[in-house]
Write an enzyme that holds these catalytic residues in place. Structure first.
Site, PDB file in Angstrom:
ATOM      1  CD  GLU A   1      -2.378  -4.537  11.247  1.00  0.00           C
ATOM      2  OE1 GLU A   1      -2.910  -4.232  10.165  1.00  0.00           O
ATOM      3  OE2 GLU A   1      -1.196  -4.932  11.314  1.00  0.00           O
TER       4      GLU A   1
ATOM      5  CG  HIS B   1      -5.651 -35.822  15.999  1.00  0.00           C
ATOM      6  ND1 HIS B   1      -5.805 -37.040  16.615  1.00  0.00           N
ATOM      7  CD2 HIS B   1      -6.589 -35.772  15.019  1.00  0.00           C
ATOM      8  CE1 HIS B   1      -6.772 -37.725  16.007  1.00  0.00           C
ATOM      9  NE2 HIS B   1      -7.264 -36.961  15.040  1.00  0.00           N
TER      10      HIS B   1
ATOM     11  N   GLY C   1      -5.080  -1.938   4.706  1.00  0.00           N
ATOM     12  CA  GLY C   1      -4.317  -3.097   4.224  1.00  0.00           C
ATOM     13  C   GLY C   1      -5.050  -4.411   4.467  1.00  0.00           C
ATOM     14  NE  ARG C   2      -6.984  -3.861  10.521  1.00  0.00           N
ATOM     15  CZ  ARG C   2      -6.349  -2.710  10.655  1.00  0.00           C
ATOM     16  NH1 ARG C   2      -5.186  -2.527  10.065  1.00  0.00           N
ATOM     17  NH2 ARG C   2      -6.853  -1.732  11.373  1.00  0.00           N
TER      18      ARG C   2
ATOM     19  CE  LYS D   1      -3.624   2.286   2.641  1.00  0.00           C
ATOM     20  NZ  LYS D   1      -4.613   2.225   3.705  1.00  0.00           N
TER      21      LYS D   1
ATOM     22  CE  LYS E   1       5.197  -1.204  10.184  1.00  0.00           C
ATOM     23  NZ  LYS E   1       4.232  -0.458   9.369  1.00  0.00           N
TER      24      LYS E   1
ATOM     25  CD  GLU F   1       8.779  -6.227   7.490  1.00  0.00           C
ATOM     26  OE1 GLU F   1       8.498  -5.114   6.974  1.00  0.00           O
ATOM     27  OE2 GLU F   1       8.624  -6.472   8.695  1.00  0.00           O
TER      28      GLU F   1
END
Ligand code: F6P
Length: 564
Positions: free
Chosen positions: A374, A405, A288-289, A216, A529, A222
């Protein structure tokens, strides 16, 4: 602050007080799903809802009709309906960033152009302008018309992004794999750990690889680091095979043929060397999400084609309309959000499991973690005042039956109450038989068995009747009354997946509104960050190292001592 009404303190409303009294009375009388089912033959009908091809069974929740009525009262008192309208109309309900919140515009039909003009932008027209460009581009890649620098068609896509620029696309890519019809594979790189990139490009041929950089902001550490790494990998590979000579012109040409970008920051995209013709934009009003149905889904359009993506968008849009147009009492989207508030604030639950009984949804819990946590992992309300109740459920989960399990023991018999959403589908694209046994039915019987065991448990008498030694009886009892919601769909296709995502987006909105939160900012990720930037030089620079705290200094000393 933007001109948005201050949040209503839910804990001071009449409905909150009534809910507290109602909760205390239910507990005092003894909550028993077994008895509630026995006493009311219509309980399942009363608490079942249909939303297109999805059936919702809320009957195994710790709720009565009175509970739902009071929760709807609460929603009205805190203004869920008004805030919902404000969001869909483009008010700046993301107060801390002074932005509209309009992911719902991403899935409105082209015929709605001109009907949503916000901050002087015709949002729907702009959405469709980008969608049309993406569809045209994706069709060129899918058909082989788009060629790499040496004239070969694209066989693999490497999509680079993180958080909302990765989790949604990966989740959907995995979920809709049976619909990938172009023979193009997508690999997703997110982590800055060089191992991620190394493993994802292993075996790929640079000549037939297209890199999609999704960010965005186009500044995320990263993603930009990985994008540069991918560029180096691609150019080194092309040079090594003699495909390009390494001159500036050949490099620029290679980047043009092998890199495209998705971003709101088209200037930085151009600075990276990506041809603006091959950049697909979105806007600040898409968080973003909340962006998988924007240009962020480009890799999905390449893999599945425009038609499947259109069905995906239609699924979202159907849920948007349902959420806006259905009265709260019948609105399963709103009710699921409100029931989550019921558990969080009146039963003190802290976490919420999401358990898809469908292997294709194996990344859905991870996707929901960002969407929910978030968004609502906050202790300050949208007007800057402190939250007045517990907020933000901890979402987690795993595809069934694998979770059975692993951690189901705790859900069945632990001391924590953990509401759980079970998601399953009637049909599977991969039917199988084990002798006479339909394996999908065997699988679905596990989904049904788990919700049944959690709701109704197993009594001491039932355990004794199996001949269990008396001292061991308590260990083999199941209390029951462990709440679940079952979502049963007809098949996991693009439409159903769009519906599921929109469902959870709006659940988050309802919860956030009750808690008074701006569910659309994410300041809590900023400090780490900033500190990472400060710490990076300390690996080699003593002055920078001396400015760190004692623990960080010691850990870096260990690193320096052992780095090979
Ligand atoms: O983790 C914080 C965050 O800002 C997320 O909200 C976002 O989805 C992610 O980073 C990636 O950001 P961008 O798309 O700008 O690279």
């Amino acid at each position: 602050m933007p001109n948005i009404p201050a949040p209503v303190d839910a804990t001071q409303t009449a409905a909150w007080k009534s809910l507290q009294d109602h909760h205390d009375k239910l507990v005092a009388d003894g909550i028993s799903l077994k008895e509630w089912f026995a006493e009311d033959a219509s309980r399942v009908d009363k608490f079942s809802y249909d939303l297109n091809d999805l059936r919702f069974d809320l009957s195994k929740n710790l709720v009565t009709e009175e509970t739902l009525k009071l929760l709807c009262d609460l929603a009205r008192e805190v203004g869920v309906e008004e805030r919902r309208a404000a969001m869909f109309e483009g008010a700046h309900i993301n107060t801390t960033e002074d932005r509209a919140v309009l992911h719902s515009a991403l899935r409105r039909p082209a015929s709605d152009a001109g009907r949503l003009v916000v901050d002087e932008q015709d949002c729907v027209a702009d959405v469709h302008e980008v969608l049309d460009r993406m569809y045209a581009f994706a069709e060129r890649v899918r058909s082989g018309e788009w060629k790499g620098v040496t004239g070969k068609a694209i066989k693999d896509v490497v999509s680079i992004g993180i958080g909302g620029s990765d989790l949604g696309p990966v989740m959907v890519y995995e979920a809709l794999k049976p619909y990938a019809d172009a023979g193009i594979n997508v690999r997703y790189v997110s982590n800055i750990d060089p191992n991620d990139m190394a493993e994802k490009v292993r075996g790929l041929d640079p000549e037939t690889t297209l890199v999609v950089v999704v960010s965005k902001t186009f500044t995320t550490l990263e993603t930009m680091t990985n994008a540069r790494e991918a560029k180096a990998w691609l150019l080194d590979g092309l040079k090594a095979s003699g495909a390009i000579d390494g001159s500036d012109a050949s490099v620029a040409d290679a980047v043009k043929h092998h890199f495209v970008a998705v971003s709101t920051n088209l200037k930085l995209v151009a600075d990276f060397g990506i041809d603006p013709q091959n950049a697909f934009g979105f806007w600040s009003w898409v968080g973003g999400r909340y962006s998988v149905d924007s240009a962020v889904g480009l890799s999905l359009i390449i893999a599945f084609g425009p038609k499947v993506f259109e069905e995906f968008l239609a699924g979202f849009h159907d849920v948007d309309r349902y959420f806006c147009e259905t009265p709260l009492e019948e609105n399963v989207v709103a009710l699921m959000g409100l029931i989550n508030v019921w558990y969080s604030n009146f039963f003190g639950t802290e976490s919420h499991a999401v358990l898809p009984y469908n292997q294709y949804l194996h990344r859905f819990p991870a996707y929901l973690q960002q969407l929910t946590m978030e968004s609502n992992g906050k202790s300050t309300r949208w007007d800057g005042t402190p939250a007045t109740s517990t907020t933000g459920e901890i979402f987690w989960g795993e595809a069934g039956t694998n979770g059975q399990h692993s951690f189901y023991q705790l859900i069945h018999q632990g001391t924590h109450l953990i509401p759980a959403d079970f998601i399953a589908f009637v049909n599977t694209p991969n039917p199988a038989r084990d002798g006479e046994q339909d394996v999908h039915e065997l699988f679905l019987s596990n989904f049904l068995a788990q919700t049944k065991a959690l709701a109704f448990g197993k009594t001491a008498d039932e355990v004794r009747a199996e001949g269990t030694a008396e001292w061991m009886v308590p260990a083999r009892c199941f209390s029951g009354n462990r709440p679940t919601t079952s979502i049963f769909g007809i098949r996991l296709d693009a439409h159903a997946l769009g519906e599921l995502i929109a469902l959870y987006e709006h659940i988050v909105f309802v919860e956030g509104t009750v808690w008074g939160l701006d569910s659309f900012d994410q300041w809590g990720v900023e400090l780490g960050k900033q500190l990472a930037k400060q710490i990076t030089p300390a690996f080699h620079d003593d002055e920078a190292l001396s400015q760190q705290d004692a623990s960080t200094r010691a850990l870096i000393a260990f690193y320096r001592a052992h780095r090979e």
